[in-house]
Motif scaffolding. Structure first.
Motif, short mmCIF file in Angstrom:
data_model
loop_
_atom_site.label_atom_id
_atom_site.label_comp_id
_atom_site.label_asym_id
_atom_site.label_seq_id
_atom_site.Cartn_x
_atom_site.Cartn_y
_atom_site.Cartn_z
N ALA A 1 51.00 42.81 40.25
CA ALA A 1 50.15 42.80 39.05
C ALA A 1 50.13 41.42 38.39
CB ALA A 1 50.61 43.86 38.07
N PHE B 1 33.74 62.64 39.67
CA PHE B 1 33.67 61.21 39.35
C PHE B 1 32.42 60.56 39.96
CE2 PHE B 1 34.76 56.70 40.07
CZ PHE B 1 34.85 56.34 38.74
N PHE C 1 27.01 54.27 35.54
CA PHE C 1 27.04 52.87 35.96
C PHE C 1 25.70 52.37 36.51
CE2 PHE C 1 31.61 54.10 36.43
CZ PHE C 1 32.01 53.41 35.30
N VAL D 1 39.19 60.65 34.86
CA VAL D 1 37.79 60.31 35.12
C VAL D 1 37.17 59.70 33.86
CG1 VAL D 1 35.51 61.29 35.56
CG2 VAL D 1 37.44 61.97 36.98
N MET E 1 38.48 56.17 33.57
CA MET E 1 37.85 55.25 34.52
C MET E 1 36.42 54.92 34.08
SD MET E 1 40.09 54.58 36.67
CE MET E 1 39.21 53.78 37.99
N THR E 2 35.71 55.91 33.55
CA THR E 2 34.33 55.68 33.13
C THR E 2 34.28 54.67 31.98
OG1 THR E 2 33.83 57.95 33.75
CG2 THR E 2 32.24 56.83 32.35
N ARG F 1 36.61 52.64 31.08
CA ARG F 1 37.15 51.37 31.55
C ARG F 1 36.04 50.55 32.21
NH1 ARG F 1 38.84 49.08 36.21
NH2 ARG F 1 40.49 47.54 35.99
N GLY F 2 35.21 51.24 33.01
CA GLY F 2 34.10 50.56 33.67
C GLY F 2 33.10 50.01 32.66
N LEU F 3 32.86 50.79 31.59
CA LEU F 3 31.87 50.38 30.61
C LEU F 3 32.39 49.27 29.71
CD1 LEU F 3 30.37 53.84 29.54
CD2 LEU F 3 29.29 52.09 30.93
N TYR F 4 33.69 49.33 29.37
CA TYR F 4 34.26 48.35 28.41
C TYR F 4 35.45 47.64 29.03
CZ TYR F 4 31.51 51.40 25.40
OH TYR F 4 30.51 52.14 24.86
N LEU F 5 35.24 47.05 30.20
CA LEU F 5 36.33 46.46 30.96
C LEU F 5 37.11 45.42 30.16
CD1 LEU F 5 37.65 46.54 33.71
CD2 LEU F 5 36.13 44.73 34.47
N GLU F 6 36.38 44.53 29.47
CA GLU F 6 37.06 43.45 28.75
C GLU F 6 37.97 43.98 27.65
OE1 GLU F 6 34.47 40.51 27.25
OE2 GLU F 6 34.50 39.40 29.14
N PRO G 1 50.47 52.42 36.66
CA PRO G 1 49.61 51.28 37.00
C PRO G 1 48.32 51.23 36.20
CG PRO G 1 49.65 52.88 38.79
CD PRO G 1 50.69 53.31 37.81
N MET G 2 47.71 52.41 35.96
CA MET G 2 46.41 52.41 35.27
C MET G 2 46.53 51.88 33.85
SD MET G 2 44.19 53.95 37.24
CE MET G 2 43.20 55.24 36.63
N LEU H 1 49.64 48.31 34.02
CA LEU H 1 49.52 47.15 34.90
C LEU H 1 48.12 46.55 34.94
CD1 LEU H 1 51.77 48.22 37.90
CD2 LEU H 1 52.31 46.71 36.01
N ILE H 2 47.09 47.40 35.09
CA ILE H 2 45.76 46.81 35.23
C ILE H 2 44.88 47.00 33.99
CG2 ILE H 2 45.68 46.85 37.73
CD1 ILE H 2 44.04 49.38 37.49
#
Lengths: 263, 222
Positions: free
Chosen positions: A33, A85, A93, B49, B52-53, B55-60, B216-217, B220-221
């Motif tokens: 990481a 998902f 997306f 889920v 993840m959704t 996270r994808g939309l507001y990654l920063e 990790p979710m 870590l990331i």
């Protein structure tokens, strides 16, 4: 069914070995990481997690030695999660922009939903614009074109023709002047969708950032500005520079605000 | 790998009358546990889920927010839970081998490790509360995070809901461990019948499984 069926007993040695492997994998995922693989971070972390989960299920929860129907039952839950998902992701997306009617763009700026343009003459590169362009690029372009602009982003695998490698200076189908890139962002090209829902400012910013991957490009001529209906004598590019469509989440936000105002 | 087997001896405990045999009863109980775990996967999976959704939309925002979590504390808890999974599996195998003392000892160690997990979690939670880092609606951020975006706060809603549900599972698991530890100490699992130990073991490994993904979710990331 016999009463004398033999149950599998995991040997102590194997249990300790699996435990040691799980701990090593934890160390590995923490160590890795520290390196930034961009969009691959998630994939790497998930791969390690899935490996650990498989070890726990197969050995600690005995699925390796158990009746296969129990594995099937458990796997079913992940199958349904995957459907959940995937269907959600194809919506969230891949939402297209919402087209605006005449005058709505001004309304958006007035209500603060859409930011007022900050940069005057945004077709001239400045460090601030390039920095902003990097953000726009990371969010919208890097998944295909790659963080380093090499055209090798995670999503590029399934795309043909391959995404443009921005470090190559020649053979750009629509040219690589800043106005050319602006035009491609607006119209799309081959597999690349239109990014018309970005504000003109963000499109200029992204175009400047894309140019930083390669050599200095030629300056745009008046005819190049005419192609994208931008007036270089006006501070913000004239009437054509207003937003014509907005991302769907901005639209949702507006609907919510409208509803709140009415209550 | 060396494998030992033991035959189930139905002599000590009689199976319920609606089962053909003790083996039939054992298999059915185990299958019921797997079905229960399916519902657990679907519950936690739905939150994953959603995570993840967004996270994808507001990654920063999510990536900025996750940096406020402590990787050393999260990693410590991962090590604790994995070790507790090992002691739990050794508890089950010693019950299978009818070793009463070892079963009780291993279950007790598992219980102690679970306590350790909750202590670390307590340190983490109070540290976050101290800085006003709370789920989105309660977020008060007394420092430079005060001006954070909604998505930044949303990350902490996920953090508290996900780790909170997980911690609740840990507490329930601890109760179950105490229960089978008492039964083991009474010598209930020395006649070849050990179904409750096996099923509580499944539950505990599932708690470990969830954390294997949460760590990790979230930490870590982001």
């Amino acid at each position: 069914m016999s009463d004398h069926k033999q149950h599998h007993i995991l040997s102590t040695r194997l249990a300790l070995t699996i435990g040691a492997v799980l701990l090593s994998l934890t160390g590995f995922t923490v160590y890795i990481a520290h390196f930034d693989f961009g969009r691959w971070n998630l994939i790497v972390a998930l791969l390690v997690a899935v490996t650990k989960a498989m070890l726990v299920c197969l050995f600690f929860m005995n699925l390796l030695y158990d009746k296969k129907e129990n594995s099937l039952i458990f796997a079913t839950s992940f199958f349904f999660l995957a459907i959940f998902f995937t269907l959600l992701a194809t919506d969230v997306f891949f939402r297209g922009p919402v087209k605006l009617a005449k005058g709505q763009a001004l309304y958006l700026v007035a209500t603060g939903a859409q930011a007022k343009p900050k940069f005057k003459r945004p077709w001239v590169a400045t460090p601030e614009l390039v920095a902003r362009g990097k953000k726009v690029f990371t969010q919208n372009c890097a998944s295909c074109h790659g963080d380093q602009g090499l055209g090798n982003g995670p999503a590029s695998a399934s795309i043909n023709p391959k995404p443009r490698n921005f470090t190559q200076n020649d053979d750009w189908k629509k040219g690589r002047k800043v106005t050319d890139i602006f035009r491609t962002l607006t119209n799309g090209l081959n597999q690349m969708p239109s990014f018309a829902s970005l504000s003109p400012e963000d499109k200029w910013a992204a175009a400047h950032y894309v140019q930083t991957f390669g050599a200095k490009a030629a300056e745009p001529a008046p005819a190049d500005f005419a192609l994208i209906k931008i007036d270089p004598n006006s501070e913000f590019g004239g009437a054509a520079a207003t937003v014509k469509s907005i991302p769907i989440d901005v639209a949702i936000e507006l609907v919510v605000r409208d509803a709140q105002r009415k209550n | 790998m060396s494998q030992t087997v033991v035959s189930t001896d139905p002599g000590v405990r009689h199976h319920a009358h609606h089962f053909d045999s003790a083996e039939h009863e054992f298999d059915s109980a185990k299958q019921g546990m797997w079905l229960f775990l399916v519902t657990e996967v679907l519950m936690i999976g739905a939150i994953f889920v959603a995570f993840m959704t967004f996270r994808g939309l507001y990654l920063e925002d999510f990536q900025a927010a996750h940096k406020l979590l402590s990787v050393p504390l999260g990693a410590t808890n991962t090590v604790i839970l994995i070790t507790s999974s090992v002691t739990m599996v050794l508890g089950v195998t010693s019950a299978q081998r009818k070793q009463k003392g070892l079963t009780v000892l291993m279950l007790f160690l598992t219980f102690l490790l679970a306590c350790g997990f909750l202590i670390v979690k307590y340190i983490e939670y109070t540290g976050k509360f101290h800085h006003g880092i709370m789920p989105a609606g309660l977020y008060t951020g007394v420092n430079e995070f005060a001006a954070s975006s909604d998505a930044f706060k949303l990350f902490f809603s996920f953090y508290f809901v996900m780790t909170g549900i997980h911690a609740a599972h840990v507490v329930i698991g601890m109760g179950l461990i105490l229960w089978i530890m008492r039964r083991a100490a009474r010598g209930e699992f020395t006649g070849g019948y050990y179904t409750p130990v096996e099923l509580v073991g499944f539950y505990w490994h599932f708690v470990d499984l969830v954390w294997i993904f949460l760590f990790p979710m979230l930490y870590l990331i982001g």
